[in-house]
Design a protein around this motif. Structure first.
Motif, PDB file in Angstrom:
ATOM      1  N   GLY A  75     -12.067  31.213  52.403  1.00  0.00           N
ATOM      2  CA  GLY A  75     -10.736  31.779  52.285  1.00  0.00           C
ATOM      3  C   GLY A  75     -10.518  32.986  53.170  1.00  0.00           C
ATOM      4  N   PHE A  76      -9.270  33.436  53.209  1.00  0.00           N
ATOM      5  CA  PHE A  76      -8.868  34.633  53.931  1.00  0.00           C
ATOM      6  C   PHE A  76      -8.294  35.641  52.942  1.00  0.00           C
ATOM      7  CE2 PHE A  76      -8.065  31.409  57.356  1.00  0.00           C
ATOM      8  CZ  PHE A  76      -8.942  31.910  58.302  1.00  0.00           C
ATOM      9  N   ARG A  77      -8.363  36.913  53.330  1.00  0.00           N
ATOM     10  CA  ARG A  77      -7.689  37.967  52.584  1.00  0.00           C
ATOM     11  C   ARG A  77      -7.429  39.116  53.559  1.00  0.00           C
ATOM     12  NH1 ARG A  77      -6.969  39.313  47.213  1.00  0.00           N
ATOM     13  NH2 ARG A  77      -6.929  41.513  46.657  1.00  0.00           N
ATOM     14  N   VAL A 127      -7.101  45.060  57.694  1.00  0.00           N
ATOM     15  CA  VAL A 127      -8.447  44.496  57.849  1.00  0.00           C
ATOM     16  C   VAL A 127      -8.430  43.065  57.314  1.00  0.00           C
ATOM     17  CG1 VAL A 127     -10.902  44.745  57.301  1.00  0.00           C
ATOM     18  CG2 VAL A 127      -9.473  46.779  57.586  1.00  0.00           C
ATOM     19  N   LEU A 128      -9.060  42.166  58.048  1.00  0.00           N
ATOM     20  CA  LEU A 128      -9.054  40.748  57.700  1.00  0.00           C
ATOM     21  C   LEU A 128     -10.419  40.325  57.153  1.00  0.00           C
ATOM     22  CD1 LEU A 128      -7.602  37.956  57.800  1.00  0.00           C
ATOM     23  CD2 LEU A 128      -8.549  37.700  60.120  1.00  0.00           C
ATOM     24  N   TYR A 129     -10.397  39.660  56.006  1.00  0.00           N
ATOM     25  CA  TYR A 129     -11.609  39.078  55.403  1.00  0.00           C
ATOM     26  C   TYR A 129     -11.578  37.570  55.627  1.00  0.00           C
ATOM     27  CZ  TYR A 129     -14.489  37.062  51.640  1.00  0.00           C
ATOM     28  OH  TYR A 129     -15.385  36.318  50.912  1.00  0.00           O
ATOM     29  N   ALA A 136     -15.656  25.166  57.483  1.00  0.00           N
ATOM     30  CA  ALA A 136     -16.146  26.045  58.540  1.00  0.00           C
ATOM     31  C   ALA A 136     -14.985  26.889  59.034  1.00  0.00           C
ATOM     32  CB  ALA A 136     -16.735  25.226  59.688  1.00  0.00           C
ATOM     33  N   LEU A 137     -15.321  27.984  59.703  1.00  0.00           N
ATOM     34  CA  LEU A 137     -14.329  28.864  60.311  1.00  0.00           C
ATOM     35  C   LEU A 137     -14.388  28.672  61.812  1.00  0.00           C
ATOM     36  CD1 LEU A 137     -12.313  31.326  59.834  1.00  0.00           C
ATOM     37  CD2 LEU A 137     -14.290  32.775  60.379  1.00  0.00           C
ATOM     38  N   ILE A 138     -13.223  28.526  62.437  1.00  0.00           N
ATOM     39  CA  ILE A 138     -13.187  28.401  63.892  1.00  0.00           C
ATOM     40  C   ILE A 138     -12.356  29.524  64.496  1.00  0.00           C
ATOM     41  CG2 ILE A 138     -13.492  25.896  63.920  1.00  0.00           C
ATOM     42  CD1 ILE A 138     -10.431  25.683  64.516  1.00  0.00           C
ATOM     43  N   GLU A 139     -12.736  29.890  65.716  1.00  0.00           N
ATOM     44  CA  GLU A 139     -11.912  30.766  66.548  1.00  0.00           C
ATOM     45  C   GLU A 139     -11.394  29.920  67.703  1.00  0.00           C
ATOM     46  OE1 GLU A 139     -12.114  34.436  69.754  1.00  0.00           O
ATOM     47  OE2 GLU A 139     -13.958  33.767  68.755  1.00  0.00           O
ATOM     48  N   ARG A 140     -10.082  29.858  67.842  1.00  0.00           N
ATOM     49  CA  ARG A 140      -9.480  29.105  68.931  1.00  0.00           C
ATOM     50  C   ARG A 140      -9.647  29.869  70.247  1.00  0.00           C
ATOM     51  NH1 ARG A 140      -6.202  25.154  66.648  1.00  0.00           N
ATOM     52  NH2 ARG A 140      -5.543  25.506  64.493  1.00  0.00           N
ATOM     53  N   PRO A 141      -9.412  29.220  71.374  1.00  0.00           N
ATOM     54  CA  PRO A 141      -9.546  29.897  72.669  1.00  0.00           C
ATOM     55  C   PRO A 141      -8.713  31.165  72.799  1.00  0.00           C
ATOM     56  CG  PRO A 141      -9.450  27.532  73.004  1.00  0.00           C
ATOM     57  CD  PRO A 141      -9.165  27.769  71.543  1.00  0.00           C
ATOM     58  N   ASP A 142      -7.586  31.259  72.049  1.00  0.00           N
ATOM     59  CA  ASP A 142      -6.749  32.457  72.139  1.00  0.00           C
ATOM     60  C   ASP A 142      -7.125  33.523  71.125  1.00  0.00           C
ATOM     61  OD1 ASP A 142      -5.875  31.358  69.777  1.00  0.00           O
ATOM     62  OD2 ASP A 142      -3.774  31.119  70.389  1.00  0.00           O
ATOM     63  N   GLY A 143      -8.174  33.274  70.320  1.00  0.00           N
ATOM     64  CA  GLY A 143      -8.641  34.268  69.365  1.00  0.00           C
ATOM     65  C   GLY A 143      -8.169  34.052  67.945  1.00  0.00           C
ATOM     66  N   ARG A 144      -7.225  33.151  67.724  1.00  0.00           N
ATOM     67  CA  ARG A 144      -6.741  32.899  66.369  1.00  0.00           C
ATOM     68  C   ARG A 144      -7.815  32.196  65.541  1.00  0.00           C
ATOM     69  NH1 ARG A 144      -1.905  29.294  66.583  1.00  0.00           N
ATOM     70  NH2 ARG A 144      -3.010  28.459  68.403  1.00  0.00           N
ATOM     71  N   LEU A 145      -7.841  32.487  64.252  1.00  0.00           N
ATOM     72  CA  LEU A 145      -8.856  31.953  63.351  1.00  0.00           C
ATOM     73  C   LEU A 145      -8.237  30.950  62.385  1.00  0.00           C
ATOM     74  CD1 LEU A 145     -10.541  35.367  62.465  1.00  0.00           C
ATOM     75  CD2 LEU A 145     -11.374  33.700  64.142  1.00  0.00           C
ATOM     76  N   ALA A 146      -9.044  29.983  61.964  1.00  0.00           N
ATOM     77  CA  ALA A 146      -8.578  28.994  60.998  1.00  0.00           C
ATOM     78  C   ALA A 146      -9.773  28.404  60.275  1.00  0.00           C
ATOM     79  CB  ALA A 146      -7.781  27.884  61.685  1.00  0.00           C
ATOM     80  N   LEU A 147      -9.530  27.926  59.069  1.00  0.00           N
ATOM     81  CA  LEU A 147     -10.540  27.191  58.310  1.00  0.00           C
ATOM     82  C   LEU A 147     -10.321  25.707  58.538  1.00  0.00           C
ATOM     83  CD1 LEU A 147     -10.514  29.144  54.930  1.00  0.00           C
ATOM     84  CD2 LEU A 147     -12.523  28.824  56.408  1.00  0.00           C
ATOM     85  N   ILE A 148     -11.419  24.971  58.740  1.00  0.00           N
ATOM     86  CA  ILE A 148     -11.340  23.527  58.900  1.00  0.00           C
ATOM     87  C   ILE A 148     -12.252  22.850  57.888  1.00  0.00           C
ATOM     88  CG2 ILE A 148     -10.733  23.636  61.341  1.00  0.00           C
ATOM     89  CD1 ILE A 148     -13.647  22.937  62.001  1.00  0.00           C
ATOM     90  N   ILE A 200      -7.272  23.458  57.412  1.00  0.00           N
ATOM     91  CA  ILE A 200      -6.816  23.545  56.029  1.00  0.00           C
ATOM     92  C   ILE A 200      -6.169  24.897  55.726  1.00  0.00           C
ATOM     93  CG2 ILE A 200      -8.422  21.847  55.100  1.00  0.00           C
ATOM     94  CD1 ILE A 200     -10.293  24.086  54.312  1.00  0.00           C
ATOM     95  N   GLU A 201      -6.381  25.888  56.585  1.00  0.00           N
ATOM     96  CA  GLU A 201      -5.748  27.203  56.395  1.00  0.00           C
ATOM     97  C   GLU A 201      -5.812  28.006  57.676  1.00  0.00           C
ATOM     98  OE1 GLU A 201      -3.317  28.801  54.187  1.00  0.00           O
ATOM     99  OE2 GLU A 201      -4.701  27.706  52.917  1.00  0.00           O
ATOM    100  N   HIS A 202      -4.703  28.621  58.023  1.00  0.00           N
ATOM    101  CA  HIS A 202      -4.659  29.534  59.157  1.00  0.00           C
ATOM    102  C   HIS A 202      -4.835  30.962  58.661  1.00  0.00           C
ATOM    103  CE1 HIS A 202      -3.260  26.493  62.042  1.00  0.00           C
ATOM    104  NE2 HIS A 202      -2.488  26.032  61.069  1.00  0.00           N
ATOM    105  N   GLU A 203      -5.328  31.842  59.538  1.00  0.00           N
ATOM    106  CA  GLU A 203      -5.448  33.239  59.149  1.00  0.00           C
ATOM    107  C   GLU A 203      -4.067  33.813  58.873  1.00  0.00           C
ATOM    108  OE1 GLU A 203      -6.027  36.418  62.103  1.00  0.00           O
ATOM    109  OE2 GLU A 203      -6.471  34.816  63.549  1.00  0.00           O
ATOM    110  N   PRO A 204      -3.966  34.797  57.975  1.00  0.00           N
ATOM    111  CA  PRO A 204      -2.658  35.390  57.673  1.00  0.00           C
ATOM    112  C   PRO A 204      -2.144  36.216  58.837  1.00  0.00           C
ATOM    113  CG  PRO A 204      -4.405  36.619  56.591  1.00  0.00           C
ATOM    114  CD  PRO A 204      -5.047  35.405  57.182  1.00  0.00           C
ATOM    115  N   ALA A 205      -0.833  36.303  58.930  1.00  0.00           N
ATOM    116  CA  ALA A 205      -0.218  37.136  59.967  1.00  0.00           C
ATOM    117  C   ALA A 205      -0.521  38.599  59.662  1.00  0.00           C
ATOM    118  CB  ALA A 205       1.285  36.902  60.005  1.00  0.00           C
ATOM    119  N   MET A 206      -0.881  39.343  60.690  1.00  0.00           N
ATOM    120  CA  MET A 206      -1.204  40.764  60.541  1.00  0.00           C
ATOM    121  C   MET A 206      -0.332  41.560  61.491  1.00  0.00           C
ATOM    122  SD  MET A 206      -4.335  40.876  58.652  1.00  0.00           S
ATOM    123  CE  MET A 206      -5.280  42.219  59.328  1.00  0.00           C
ATOM    124  N   GLU A 207      -0.067  42.823  61.115  1.00  0.00           N
ATOM    125  CA  GLU A 207       0.671  43.707  62.011  1.00  0.00           C
ATOM    126  C   GLU A 207      -0.165  44.000  63.241  1.00  0.00           C
ATOM    127  OE1 GLU A 207       1.959  47.246  60.159  1.00  0.00           O
ATOM    128  OE2 GLU A 207       2.953  46.242  58.487  1.00  0.00           O
TER     129      GLU A 207
END
Length: 276
Positions: free
Chosen positions: A209-211, A216-218, A230-242, A249-256
């Motif tokens: 999960g994310f929090r 700060v991102l968990y 598993a957790l992946i980092e895309r080529p542009d740096g965005r994170l997601a769970l697969i 199955i889940e994208h990282e939350p939007a952050m300021e």
């Protein structure tokens, strides 16, 4: 034929090789689909505690180890961070074995410039305030539910049905388990923030999960005995769970937006995402 998913970084943890609960075949399927430039093995990869009682590494698990080593030979950078079940390997930290670097912890920099603390997470156990009898009871129930999980999925496989985690469904309905997860998340967020980092990546608690809190991102990449995520980092740096099929199955939350390691932005509300 399934499309190959190219990612900058892949984080996996809690394989528990050497146990009957290790979902080696599902992880092998994922590694046939995902091509990472860098792979973090975030602890409890080999369950040396279980293997001390009964040393066994079935053929499927041996093939998985061989696949990971082939990744290393092909140029994928692999960092192995031992956890509490393979803690004996911590004496090798700082060394490289079969092109795999063994480290106690790491600071990972994403393509978009964020700095993330990567550790297994067992160091935060001392921050979890649950009665000892609750912890002991929970561990016993966890092992029982895992055994049921094996039988349920054998039946599902025989019927041509996909993998489904009974143990994850049960844990999601136990209040003590959710309190444990919440306290663990808070401890990890606090540590990353205290070090002036942008986030934390770990495993250990078998709860993907994310929090987000105060900029700060968990991130928890889950496990390969229950959730198979598993957790992946895309080529542009965005994170997601697969999941084990490579499906997001889940994208990282939007952050300021804020400077790398920035701690000066106003606090924002906690963001809880559905966990796998």
């Amino acid at each position: 034929m399934a499309t190959t998913l190219t990612v900058r970084t892949l984080f996996i943890s809690d394989l528990h090789l050497g146990t009957r609960d290790c979902q080696a075949e599902l992880l092998s399927r994922l590694l046939r689909r995902v091509r990472p430039e860098r792979l973090y093995l975030v602890g409890d990869v080999i369950d040396l505690i279980a293997m001390h009682r009964r040393a066994a590494l079935p053929a499927q698990q041996q093939r998985l180890v061989a696949r990971i080593l082939r990744l290393a030979r092909s140029g994928c950078e692999i960092i192995y961070i031992p956890g509490n079940h393979d803690a004996a390997l911590r004496r090798l930290c700082g060394l490289k074995v079969h092109r795999v670097s063994i480290e106690r912890r790491a600071i990972h920099e994403t393509a978009d410039g964020r700095r993330l603390l990567v550790s297994h997470g067992d160091e935060f156990d001392t921050h979890v305030r649950l009665a000892p009898w609750v912890m002991a009871l929970g561990d016993g129930m966890h092992q029982f539910v895992l055994s049921l999980n094996r039988w349920v999925n054998r039946v599902r496989s025989a019927l041509g049905m996909p993998y489904w985690s009974l143990s994850a469904a049960v844990k999601g309905r136990i209040g003590a388990a959710q309190r444990y997860v919440a306290q663990f998340e808070q401890a990890a967020l606090h540590q990353a923030g205290r070090e002036g980092l942008d986030g934390y990546v770990g495993g250990h608690i078998h709860q993907a999960g994310f929090r987000a809190r105060d900029g700060v991102l968990y991130c928890n990449d889950g496990d390969w005995v229950e959730h198979c995520t598993a957790l992946i980092e895309r080529p542009d740096g965005r994170l997601a769970l697969i999941d084990w099929q490579g499906e997001v199955i889940e994208h990282e939350p939007a952050m300021e937006a804020q400077p790398v390691g920035g701690r000066g932005t106003p606090a924002q509300d906690d963001t809880d995402l559905v966990r796998a």
